[in-house]
Design an enzyme around this catalytic site. Sequence first.
Site, PDB file in Angstrom:
ATOM      1  N   ASN A  15       0.875  -1.175   0.000  1.00 52.86           N
ATOM      2  CA  ASN A  15       0.000   0.000   0.000  1.00 52.86           C
ATOM      3  C   ASN A  15       0.912   1.225   0.000  1.00 52.86           C
ATOM      4  O   ASN A  15       1.455   1.594   1.031  1.00 52.86           O
ATOM      5  CB  ASN A  15      -0.892  -0.036   1.253  1.00 52.86           C
ATOM      6  N   LYS A  17       0.187   4.291  -0.418  1.00 58.08           N
ATOM      7  CA  LYS A  17      -0.421   5.538   0.091  1.00 58.08           C
ATOM      8  C   LYS A  17      -0.110   6.679  -0.883  1.00 58.08           C
ATOM      9  O   LYS A  17      -0.050   6.449  -2.090  1.00 58.08           O
ATOM     10  CB  LYS A  17       0.056   5.808   1.525  1.00 58.08           C
ATOM     11  N   HIS A 101      -9.538   1.748   4.884  1.00 62.09           N
ATOM     12  CA  HIS A 101      -8.257   1.928   5.575  1.00 62.09           C
ATOM     13  C   HIS A 101      -8.445   2.930   6.716  1.00 62.09           C
ATOM     14  O   HIS A 101      -9.203   3.887   6.592  1.00 62.09           O
ATOM     15  CB  HIS A 101      -7.193   2.424   4.586  1.00 62.09           C
ATOM     16  N   GLU A 103      -6.740   5.321   7.685  1.00 65.36           N
ATOM     17  CA  GLU A 103      -6.485   6.723   7.320  1.00 65.36           C
ATOM     18  C   GLU A 103      -7.718   7.321   6.638  1.00 65.36           C
ATOM     19  O   GLU A 103      -8.032   8.493   6.823  1.00 65.36           O
ATOM     20  CB  GLU A 103      -5.237   6.800   6.430  1.00 65.36           C
ATOM     21  N   GLU A 173      -5.550  -4.043  10.841  1.00 63.55           N
ATOM     22  CA  GLU A 173      -4.459  -3.086  11.010  1.00 63.55           C
ATOM     23  C   GLU A 173      -4.698  -2.244  12.254  1.00 63.55           C
ATOM     24  O   GLU A 173      -5.433  -1.240  12.204  1.00 63.55           O
ATOM     25  CB  GLU A 173      -4.376  -2.155   9.798  1.00 63.55           C
ATOM     26  N   GLY A 179       2.669   2.727  10.686  1.00 63.42           N
ATOM     27  CA  GLY A 179       3.668   3.772  10.487  1.00 63.42           C
ATOM     28  C   GLY A 179       4.414   4.163  11.751  1.00 63.42           C
ATOM     29  O   GLY A 179       5.114   5.172  11.779  1.00 63.42           O
ATOM     30  N   SER A 218       3.382  -1.719  10.412  1.00 64.51           N
ATOM     31  CA  SER A 218       4.831  -1.855  10.598  1.00 64.51           C
ATOM     32  C   SER A 218       5.364  -3.257  10.278  1.00 64.51           C
ATOM     33  O   SER A 218       6.271  -3.748  10.943  1.00 64.51           O
ATOM     34  CB  SER A 218       5.243  -1.413  12.006  1.00 64.51           C
TER      35      SER A 218
HETATM   36  P1  PGA Z   1       2.848   0.638   7.636  1.00 64.54           P
HETATM   37  O1  PGA Z   1       1.389   0.866   6.987  1.00 64.54           O
HETATM   38  O2  PGA Z   1       3.369  -0.663   7.099  1.00 64.54           O
HETATM   39  O3  PGA Z   1       3.664   1.822   7.165  1.00 64.54           O
HETATM   40  O4  PGA Z   1       2.684   0.607   9.112  1.00 64.54           O
HETATM   41  C1  PGA Z   1       0.481  -0.197   6.835  1.00 64.54           C
HETATM   42  C2  PGA Z   1      -0.810   0.294   6.262  1.00 64.54           C
HETATM   43  O5  PGA Z   1      -1.294   1.358   6.666  1.00 64.54           O
HETATM   44  O6  PGA Z   1      -1.402  -0.358   5.362  1.00 64.54           O
END
Ligand code: PGA
Length: 256
Positions: A15, A17, A101, A103, A173, A179, A218
Amino acid sequence: MTTSENARKPILAANWKMHKTVQESVDFVTALLPLVEGAQGVDIVIAPPFTALERVGTALAGSAVQLAAQNVNPEEKGAFTGEVAPSMLEDVGCRLAIVGHSERRALFGESSEFVARKTAALLERSIQAIVCVGETLAEREADRAFSVIEEQLKGSLALVPDDRGGELVIAYEPVWAIGTGKTATPDMAQEMHAFIRAQLGKRFPSDADSIRIQYGGSVKPDNVRDLMSRADIDGALVGGASLDPQSFAQIALFEA
Ligand code: PGA
C-alpha cells in the site's frame, strides 16, 4: 495446521499511500519483477496511487503481480468531483481495491456504512475488496479492541451477499501499529485474527475458513515470517516497507 489453513494462499500487498510519481512507480516495478520472478504459492499485490495505476498495470502485464487501488467510490458515475468509480478501476486492470483503511476512516470521515457500499460495489465488478479494520490505542487501552473490530466488521460487510464472503480479503491493522514501528506481537495479532475469523464464521459460515486475513502495521522483512507463521495470519498489508523494491520483495518472499 488444518487443511483449510493450508488452502489459504498468502497475500502480500504493498500500500504505497500518497507516494511515488508515475516514473518512480514504473521504476519500482522494473526493479521488483526480477526479484519475485518464479515466486510460487503467494499472491503479490501492488496498490499505487490512482495516477500511476494504468502505467503500473502495463508494467505488470505478463507477470503474476496483481494491481490494486487504494480506494474507490461506490457510485458508478456522476457528479462526484475527485472520485473514482469501480468501472474505472476495472478499466485500468485493477483486480483488487483497499477499502476502509484507517487513514480514510480517521482523516476523511469514512464510516463503516460507506465502506459497506464500496465493498458491495466492488463485488458487482468482481474486484476483490481488501476490507480494513483496526482499533486505536485508546480503544485497546480501554479494553474495547474486540468490540470495535466486531462493529467495524459488521458494518463494513453489511451489504455483502451471504454467498459471496469467500471473495473478500480482510486486513486487520491496529491503528497504533501503522507507520509507528510498533508491530502487534504475533500473539496479539493471532488473537485478533482468530476473533475476526470467528466473526466471519457467524456471517459466512461456509466461507470463513477460506477468507484470507492480512495483518498490517509496521510489517518489515524482519518480522513478517513470525507473523505469517501464525494460524490465522494469511498475509500482510504493507505501507512504509513496501516503498522499496528490495524490502517489499523480501516480505513477499518471506517463505524463501
Ligand atoms: P505501515 O502501513 O506498514 O507503514 O505501518 C500499513 C498500512 O497502513 O497499510
